[in-house]
Design an enzyme around this catalytic site. Structure first.
Site, PDB file in Angstrom:
ATOM      1  N   CYS A 105     123.820  49.713 -26.019  1.00  0.00           N
ATOM      2  CA  CYS A 105     122.696  49.336 -26.882  1.00  0.00           C
ATOM      3  C   CYS A 105     121.532  48.777 -26.067  1.00  0.00           C
ATOM      4  O   CYS A 105     120.389  49.196 -26.207  1.00  0.00           O
ATOM      5  CB  CYS A 105     123.178  48.310 -27.904  1.00  0.00           C
ATOM      6  SG  CYS A 105     121.916  47.817 -29.058  1.00  0.00           S
TER       7      CYS A 105
ATOM      8  N   LYS B 252     115.406  52.816 -26.689  1.00  0.00           N
ATOM      9  CA  LYS B 252     114.990  53.833 -27.669  1.00  0.00           C
ATOM     10  C   LYS B 252     113.877  53.303 -28.556  1.00  0.00           C
ATOM     11  O   LYS B 252     112.846  53.941 -28.743  1.00  0.00           O
ATOM     12  CB  LYS B 252     116.236  54.224 -28.475  1.00  0.00           C
ATOM     13  CG  LYS B 252     116.106  55.297 -29.490  1.00  0.00           C
ATOM     14  CD  LYS B 252     115.858  54.866 -30.888  1.00  0.00           C
ATOM     15  CE  LYS B 252     116.753  53.869 -31.515  1.00  0.00           C
ATOM     16  NZ  LYS B 252     117.978  54.358 -32.104  1.00  0.00           N
TER      17      LYS B 252
ATOM     18  N   HIS C  10     102.226  43.325 -53.655  1.00  0.00           N
ATOM     19  CA  HIS C  10     101.161  44.316 -53.688  1.00  0.00           C
ATOM     20  C   HIS C  10     100.076  43.986 -52.672  1.00  0.00           C
ATOM     21  O   HIS C  10      99.747  42.813 -52.504  1.00  0.00           O
ATOM     22  CB  HIS C  10     100.537  44.324 -55.099  1.00  0.00           C
ATOM     23  CG  HIS C  10      99.528  45.397 -55.285  1.00  0.00           C
ATOM     24  ND1 HIS C  10      99.880  46.737 -55.363  1.00  0.00           N
ATOM     25  CD2 HIS C  10      98.181  45.347 -55.372  1.00  0.00           C
ATOM     26  CE1 HIS C  10      98.778  47.464 -55.528  1.00  0.00           C
ATOM     27  NE2 HIS C  10      97.744  46.643 -55.525  1.00  0.00           N
TER      28      HIS C  10
HETATM   29  C1  LIG Z   1     120.579  56.697 -27.553  1.00  0.00           C
HETATM   30  C2  LIG Z   1     121.320  55.735 -28.445  1.00  0.00           C
HETATM   31  C3  LIG Z   1     120.630  55.060 -29.432  1.00  0.00           C
HETATM   32  C4  LIG Z   1     121.293  54.163 -30.251  1.00  0.00           C
HETATM   33  N1  LIG Z   1     120.587  53.524 -31.222  1.00  0.00           N
HETATM   34  C5  LIG Z   1     121.202  52.634 -32.033  1.00  0.00           C
HETATM   35  C6  LIG Z   1     120.470  51.930 -33.019  1.00  0.00           C
HETATM   36  O1  LIG Z   1     119.254  52.124 -33.179  1.00  0.00           O
HETATM   37  N2  LIG Z   1     121.121  51.037 -33.796  1.00  0.00           N
HETATM   38  C7  LIG Z   1     122.480  50.800 -33.641  1.00  0.00           C
HETATM   39  O2  LIG Z   1     123.028  49.969 -34.366  1.00  0.00           O
HETATM   40  N3  LIG Z   1     123.201  51.467 -32.715  1.00  0.00           N
HETATM   41  C8  LIG Z   1     122.589  52.368 -31.918  1.00  0.00           C
HETATM   42  N4  LIG Z   1     123.320  53.033 -30.957  1.00  0.00           N
HETATM   43  C9  LIG Z   1     124.783  52.813 -30.895  1.00  0.00           C
HETATM   44  C10 LIG Z   1     125.136  51.506 -30.166  1.00  0.00           C
HETATM   45  O3  LIG Z   1     124.554  51.508 -28.890  1.00  0.00           O
HETATM   46  C11 LIG Z   1     126.641  51.383 -30.072  1.00  0.00           C
HETATM   47  O4  LIG Z   1     127.197  51.462 -31.367  1.00  0.00           O
HETATM   48  C12 LIG Z   1     127.089  50.067 -29.438  1.00  0.00           C
HETATM   49  O5  LIG Z   1     126.536  49.905 -28.164  1.00  0.00           O
HETATM   50  C13 LIG Z   1     128.620  50.014 -29.367  1.00  0.00           C
HETATM   51  O6  LIG Z   1     129.037  48.836 -28.736  1.00  0.00           O
HETATM   52  P1  LIG Z   1     130.435  48.786 -27.987  1.00  0.00           P
HETATM   53  O7  LIG Z   1     130.640  47.356 -27.611  1.00  0.00           O
HETATM   54  O8  LIG Z   1     131.474  49.457 -28.771  1.00  0.00           O
HETATM   55  O9  LIG Z   1     130.253  49.671 -26.665  1.00  0.00           O
HETATM   56  P2  LIG Z   1     129.072  49.719 -25.517  1.00  0.00           P
HETATM   57  O10 LIG Z   1     127.922  48.970 -25.964  1.00  0.00           O
HETATM   58  O11 LIG Z   1     128.961  51.132 -25.225  1.00  0.00           O
HETATM   59  O12 LIG Z   1     129.752  48.911 -24.349  1.00  0.00           O
HETATM   60  C14 LIG Z   1     130.823  49.392 -23.616  1.00  0.00           C
HETATM   61  C15 LIG Z   1     130.748  48.811 -22.199  1.00  0.00           C
HETATM   62  O13 LIG Z   1     131.986  49.012 -21.545  1.00  0.00           O
HETATM   63  C16 LIG Z   1     131.744  49.325 -20.189  1.00  0.00           C
HETATM   64  N5  LIG Z   1     132.941  49.983 -19.656  1.00  0.00           N
HETATM   65  C17 LIG Z   1     133.444  51.194 -20.045  1.00  0.00           C
HETATM   66  N6  LIG Z   1     134.606  51.444 -19.387  1.00  0.00           N
HETATM   67  C18 LIG Z   1     134.822  50.368 -18.576  1.00  0.00           C
HETATM   68  C19 LIG Z   1     135.859  50.019 -17.655  1.00  0.00           C
HETATM   69  N7  LIG Z   1     136.924  50.828 -17.451  1.00  0.00           N
HETATM   70  N8  LIG Z   1     135.762  48.851 -16.977  1.00  0.00           N
HETATM   71  C20 LIG Z   1     134.699  48.028 -17.184  1.00  0.00           C
HETATM   72  N9  LIG Z   1     133.701  48.298 -18.058  1.00  0.00           N
HETATM   73  C21 LIG Z   1     133.772  49.448 -18.742  1.00  0.00           C
HETATM   74  C22 LIG Z   1     130.506  50.196 -20.245  1.00  0.00           C
HETATM   75  O14 LIG Z   1     129.836  50.241 -19.003  1.00  0.00           O
HETATM   76  C23 LIG Z   1     129.692  49.495 -21.338  1.00  0.00           C
HETATM   77  O15 LIG Z   1     128.823  48.531 -20.799  1.00  0.00           O
HETATM   78  C24 LIG Z   1     122.697  53.933 -30.088  1.00  0.00           C
HETATM   79  C25 LIG Z   1     123.392  54.618 -29.105  1.00  0.00           C
HETATM   80  C26 LIG Z   1     122.719  55.505 -28.286  1.00  0.00           C
HETATM   81  C27 LIG Z   1     123.483  56.229 -27.223  1.00  0.00           C
END
Ligand SMILES: Cc1cc2nc3c(=O)[nH]c(=O)nc-3n(C[C@H](O)[C@H](O)[C@H](O)COP(=O)(O)OP(=O)(O)OC[C@H]3O[C@@H](n4cnc5c(N)ncnc54)[C@H](O)[C@@H]3O)c2cc1C
Length: 452
Positions: free
Chosen positions: A43, A51, A436
């Site tokens: 994100c 974005k 409004h």
């Molecule tokens: C282009 C784009 C636009 C988006 N726009 C929006 C939006 O406008 N609004 C919205 O709500 N969501 C949006 N999203 C979705 C949002 O980014 C994700 O839903 C959110 O980041 C998910 O969080 P997470 O914690 O599951 O994973 P992530 O935020 O993906 O975090 C996972 C982390 O784990 C790390 N990692 C992975 N494997 C390992 C490992 N083996 N060892 C150590 N570290 C590791 C990665 O490097 C990463 O930093 C967007 C996504 C993209 C790609």
């Protein structure tokens, strides 16, 4: 002496991982988090934040045009890609620092490196072992590019924000919200933009009226929509440009191809299979209501567990999980009525059921719609229009879907989501006095249904 070094070891410092680590530490747990790329995850680094900044950047071109009718005699505004790219990078690195500080100040041990699970209570990072009572996998997703010849020449959302040069001609491949947003960004910044999607209409899952309306608005912005279009191969020409061949035998010459064709769970090399952790067919991790995998000490949340893949969902899951650990009660997450926005131009904001979803689930609905030229454009001459739609359960009068395409739709729909959560009826909407002159007041002045 404690049996384990940590009470919780989080893998991934993204939206979900950081929130879980901080919350758990604030409850007195001894917490470590490993991150191998960037603090804040998708994100902050290559998703929502950059974005949205790029969407702001792309909106200026129309604003400059619109301003003329309001008396502004501007001319000769030129877009400079390195300025946007580098200012974005600066802002992201500021945010990375904030995330690291938040973790450090919460007493979380931050470990830089790629983690893998060696046994149900042991994580390895760069050859060093860490033991933990619980392991939380919050590793997010990774862009998926289909196996086509020339796939090595394409970009994904991971690379697009740091491109060396801004392309004159772009093909965006995909039909989801990320593809539509990037097509808008490229077009607004001045690129000759094409969007290729293999089905007949993009934004599957959104209300049909919204999808049709956005299609028409996107075309007005000069984006060439290629529906029922399938890229077959991509060839790099001597001048460095890309020749995109499609299944029908035609081709398109562009400078950049961006693939936004979905994301896969980021689980490669984590050691999940070796621990016997059950994955779904699509590679996402299977968890129960308390985010626990079939291996007792291993939990997972966020994008790595599947839809809905949104930052606020990952945050909510993290908080629910830590609360569950504290109270022993089942983690409470209501996945109904999650509002969402698409930052195409104009924006989409939506919450609740689409008309089709409501009808398919047997609900008898009354539909209200309003389509108009926004006030700003009565003077600017811009042909952009706004659409608002309410889906009402005819038997209870409850509003079960609110949809909008127009300026600031995301901002407006956030408030509508609270109304839906509170169980507002159409009568409640009607009794609410408007502000409004705004576009949002339309939502409380729709009197005549267009269909039921
Ligand atoms: C282009 C784009 C636009 C988006 N726009 C929006 C939006 O406008 N609004 C919205 O709500 N969501 C949006 N999203 C979705 C949002 O980014 C994700 O839903 C959110 O980041 C998910 O969080 P997470 O914690 O599951 O994973 P992530 O935020 O993906 O975090 C996972 C982390 O784990 C790390 N990692 C992975 N494997 C390992 C490992 N083996 N060892 C150590 N570290 C590791 C990665 O490097 C990463 O930093 C967007 C996504 C993209 C790609």
């Amino acid at each position: 002496m404690a049996e384990y070094e940590f009470d919780l070891f989080v893998i991934g410092a993204g939206s979900g991982g950081v929130r879980a680590a901080r919350m758990a530490a604030s409850q007195g747990m001894r917490v470590a988090v490993a991150e191998d790329r960037y603090m804040g995850g998708t994100c902050v680094n290559v998703g929502c934040v950059p974005k949205k900044l790029f969407v702001y950047a792309s909106g200026y071109s129309e604003n400059f045009d619109d301003a003329r009718a309001y008396g502004w005699k501007n001319s000769g505004a030129n877009f400079d890609w390195p300025t946007l790219r580098d200012n974005n990078a600066k802002e992201i690195s500021r945010l990375n620092g904030i995330y690291r500080n938040l973790l450090n100040n919460s007493g979380v041990t931050v470990i830089d490196g790629r983690a893998s699970i060696a046994d149900p209570h042991r994580v390895v990072v760069d050859g060093r072992d860490y033991t933990a009572e619980r392991i939380l996998v919050a590793t997010g997703g990774w862009p998926f590019i289909p196996e086509i010849p020339g796939r090595e020449f394409v970009l994904t959302s991971n690379e697009v924000f740091s491109m060396e040069a801004f392309p004159k001609r772009v093909l965006v491949v995909g039909g989801g919200y990320i593809a539509v947003e990037f097509a808008g960004i490229f077009a607004g910044l001045g690129a000759d933009t094409h969007l290729s999607y293999r089905r007949d209409l993009f934004l599957r899952g959104f209300d049909r009226d919204i999808r049709n309306f956005v299609r028409d608005e996107v075309v007005k912005k000069g984006i060439d929509l290629k529906f029922n279009h399938q890229v077959k191969a991509i060839e790099k020409l001597q001048d460095g440009s890309l020749l995109v061949h499609d299944e029908d035998g035609s081709s398109l010459n562009v400078d950049t191809v961006l693939y936004a064709t979905g994301r896969k769970a980021n689980t490669v090399g984590l050691g999940l299979e070796q621990q016997g952790v059950v994955l779904h067919k699509d590679g996402t991790i299977s968890v129960d209501d308390n985010f626990r995998t079939n291996v007792h000490s291993i939990y997972a949340l966020g994008d790595v567990t599947g839809e809905p893949q949104l930052t606020p969902v990952a945050l909510a899951e993290a908080m629910a999980l830590v609360k569950h650990w504290r109270t022993g009660n089942t983690a409470e997450i209501d996945y109904n009525n999650i509002p969402t926005a698409v930052f195409c131009q104009p924006n989409i904001g939506t919450v609740g059921l689409s008309e089709e979803e409501a009808r398919d689930s047997g609900i008898s609905v009354t539909v209200f719609k309003s389509e108009f030229r926004p006030m700003r454009h009565t003077v600017s001459g811009n042909t952009e229009r706004t659409l608002m739609k309410l889906v009402v359960d005819s038997s209870t009068d409850k509003v079960i879907g609110v949809h909008m395409v127009g300026d600031d739709a995301g901002e407006i729909i956030q408030g509508m989501a609270i109304a839906l959560k509170a169980g507002a009826t159409k009568k409640t909407f009607d009794e609410t006095i408007g502000i409004h002159p705004t576009a949002a007041e339309e939502f409380v002045t729709m009197r005549a249904p267009v269909g039921s």
